[in-house]
Design a protein around this motif. Structure first.
Motif, PDB file in Angstrom:
ATOM      1  N   LYS A 193      95.474  18.960  28.839  1.00  0.00           N
ATOM      2  CA  LYS A 193      96.118  17.879  28.076  1.00  0.00           C
ATOM      3  C   LYS A 193      95.077  17.109  27.265  1.00  0.00           C
ATOM      4  O   LYS A 193      95.338  16.681  26.135  1.00  0.00           O
ATOM      5  N   SER A 194      93.891  16.945  27.832  1.00  0.00           N
ATOM      6  CA  SER A 194      92.845  16.179  27.154  1.00  0.00           C
ATOM      7  C   SER A 194      92.097  16.996  26.098  1.00  0.00           C
ATOM      8  O   SER A 194      91.733  16.473  25.050  1.00  0.00           O
ATOM      9  N   PHE A 195      91.850  18.271  26.388  1.00  0.00           N
ATOM     10  CA  PHE A 195      90.957  19.051  25.525  1.00  0.00           C
ATOM     11  C   PHE A 195      91.634  20.197  24.784  1.00  0.00           C
ATOM     12  O   PHE A 195      91.002  20.842  23.945  1.00  0.00           O
ATOM     13  N   LYS A 196      92.911  20.474  25.113  1.00  0.00           N
ATOM     14  CA  LYS A 196      93.694  21.507  24.427  1.00  0.00           C
ATOM     15  C   LYS A 196      93.064  22.895  24.602  1.00  0.00           C
ATOM     16  O   LYS A 196      92.103  23.088  25.330  1.00  0.00           O
ATOM     17  N   ASN A 197      93.658  23.857  23.875  1.00  0.00           N
ATOM     18  CA  ASN A 197      93.238  25.251  24.033  1.00  0.00           C
ATOM     19  C   ASN A 197      91.840  25.537  23.489  1.00  0.00           C
ATOM     20  O   ASN A 197      91.272  26.583  23.772  1.00  0.00           O
ATOM     21  N   LYS A 198      91.289  24.637  22.708  1.00  0.00           N
ATOM     22  CA  LYS A 198      89.957  24.865  22.167  1.00  0.00           C
ATOM     23  C   LYS A 198      88.905  24.934  23.267  1.00  0.00           C
ATOM     24  O   LYS A 198      87.903  25.625  23.141  1.00  0.00           O
ATOM     25  N   SER A 199      89.124  24.194  24.341  1.00  0.00           N
ATOM     26  CA  SER A 199      88.117  24.126  25.407  1.00  0.00           C
ATOM     27  C   SER A 199      88.639  24.568  26.764  1.00  0.00           C
ATOM     28  O   SER A 199      87.848  24.958  27.628  1.00  0.00           O
ATOM     29  N   VAL A 200      89.955  24.496  26.982  1.00  0.00           N
ATOM     30  CA  VAL A 200      90.540  24.838  28.280  1.00  0.00           C
ATOM     31  C   VAL A 200      91.739  25.746  28.029  1.00  0.00           C
ATOM     32  O   VAL A 200      92.703  25.336  27.380  1.00  0.00           O
ATOM     33  N   PHE A 201      91.671  26.968  28.516  1.00  0.00           N
ATOM     34  CA  PHE A 201      92.780  27.886  28.267  1.00  0.00           C
ATOM     35  C   PHE A 201      92.914  28.887  29.410  1.00  0.00           C
ATOM     36  O   PHE A 201      91.963  29.151  30.146  1.00  0.00           O
ATOM     37  N   LYS A 202      94.117  29.439  29.537  1.00  0.00           N
ATOM     38  CA  LYS A 202      94.342  30.422  30.588  1.00  0.00           C
ATOM     39  C   LYS A 202      94.199  31.829  30.019  1.00  0.00           C
ATOM     40  O   LYS A 202      94.355  32.056  28.815  1.00  0.00           O
TER      41      LYS A 202
END
Length: 319
Positions: free
Chosen positions: A23-32
């Protein structure tokens, strides 16, 4: 820095450890990712070569075996084979070890660290309490960013939600969040009751709070003063630290929730013997050489507090 793995983003991981980061960093930094450990660790190598700091998650320790060569044969060997021209810095988060309730079986309660101990140059840290987890993770990130190291942050699943130590509601396994910038030196252990020397117990992970509870019973039963040593760093073992803690011990127990063969406990005992301290009465409390079975049967093959107390009695039987 990038964090990625199976269910790590919107779900926040199986145990919600990464909840809120997406929620804070979006897919740019956190992704599955796909359910494929080879892909996860392969991605980490690519990102590392591009100058990023990958923090991939392997959902369970047992899943690492599906992609072991991505670390052993690729990431950890790149500095060696390139004469340090190229590096694959990364911090691999792995949930693992035993004692997890309600979700058992050998794929979710795996206690074998042998494959990790066999990889040259790898660093493996295993915290047993929350504040240590924070400072250790900071150190591992620095080792990756500054020195290009490949490391594993082994998270004991059964301790994620642990708040109490001796009795329900005592809150003795809750600790203040470490201040920004506070970290842990590589190889630095933690010692409880440093002045005690009647019995010294070496342990890590789930075995640490178990050993502290057993120590209280041993002190009550025998009148001994018991020191408990948390190794914290499992690869490489700090042999000098182990020898220092064993040097004035009248008796030694090594509590290792891993399997009987090729576990961390063997390394601890080797460090003690090679330091010339092999004459000290010593015993190991260790898991069985078997896969971890389902449900309550798992406790039949893992060390328990009663086993630690019994081992202390065997060092000097009660008359």
């Amino acid at each position: 820095a990038l964090m990625f793995g199976e269910d790590i983003a919107q779900k926040g991981g199986v145990y919600t450890v990464t909840k809120g980061l997406h929620k804070s960093f979006k897919n740019k930094s956190v992704f599955k990712t796909l359910l494929d450990e080879t892909i996860i660790l392969g991605l980490a190598q690519g990102y590392a070569n591009m100058g990023m700091l990958p923090i991939p998650e392997i959902q369970y320790l047992a899943y690492f075996h599906n992609a072991c060569d991505q670390i052993r044969g690729e990431a950890a060997s790149l500095q060696f084979f390139s004469n340090d021209q190229f590096r694959n810095p990364m911090v691999v988060r792995m949930a693992g070890l035993g004692y997890q309730k309600g979700f058992g079986g050998h794929f979710h309660n795996d206690n074998s660290l042998t494959a990790l101990r066999d990889i040259p140059g790898l660093v493996v840290g295993c915290p047993s309490r929350g504040d240590d987890a924070v400072t250790m993770l900071r150190t591992l990130a620095a080792l990756a960013k500054v020195d290009g190291r490949v490391s594993v942050f082994l998270e004991p699943i059964a301790l994620y939600m642990t708040k109490d130590l001796h009795e329900a509601g005592d809150g003795q396994w809750l600790f203040p969040y470490p201040a920004p910038g506070q970290s842990m030196a590589l190889g630095e252990g933690r010692v409880y009751a440093a002045e005690a020397s009647d019995l010294v117990i070496f342990s890590y992970g789930n075995g640490l709070p178990m050993s502290l509870r057993a120590a209280r019973e041993i002190e009550s039963r025998r009148g001994w003063k018991v020191r408990v040593v948390d190794l914290r760093w499992l690869v490489p073992l700090n042999e000098a630290f182990i020898a220092d803690q064993a040097r004035d011990a009248r008796r030694i127990l090594v509590v290792d929730e891993g399997r009987h063969s090729a576990g961390v406990g063997e390394g601890v005992i080797t460090a003690i013997v090679e330091a010339g301290l092999g004459a000290t009465p010593l015993q190991r409390v260790v898991g069985a050489d078997t896969y971890t079975p389902l449900a309550g049967a798992a406790l039949a093959v893992l060390p328990a507090e009663a086993d630690i107390v019994a081992a202390a009695d065997n060092l000097e039987p009660i008359h």
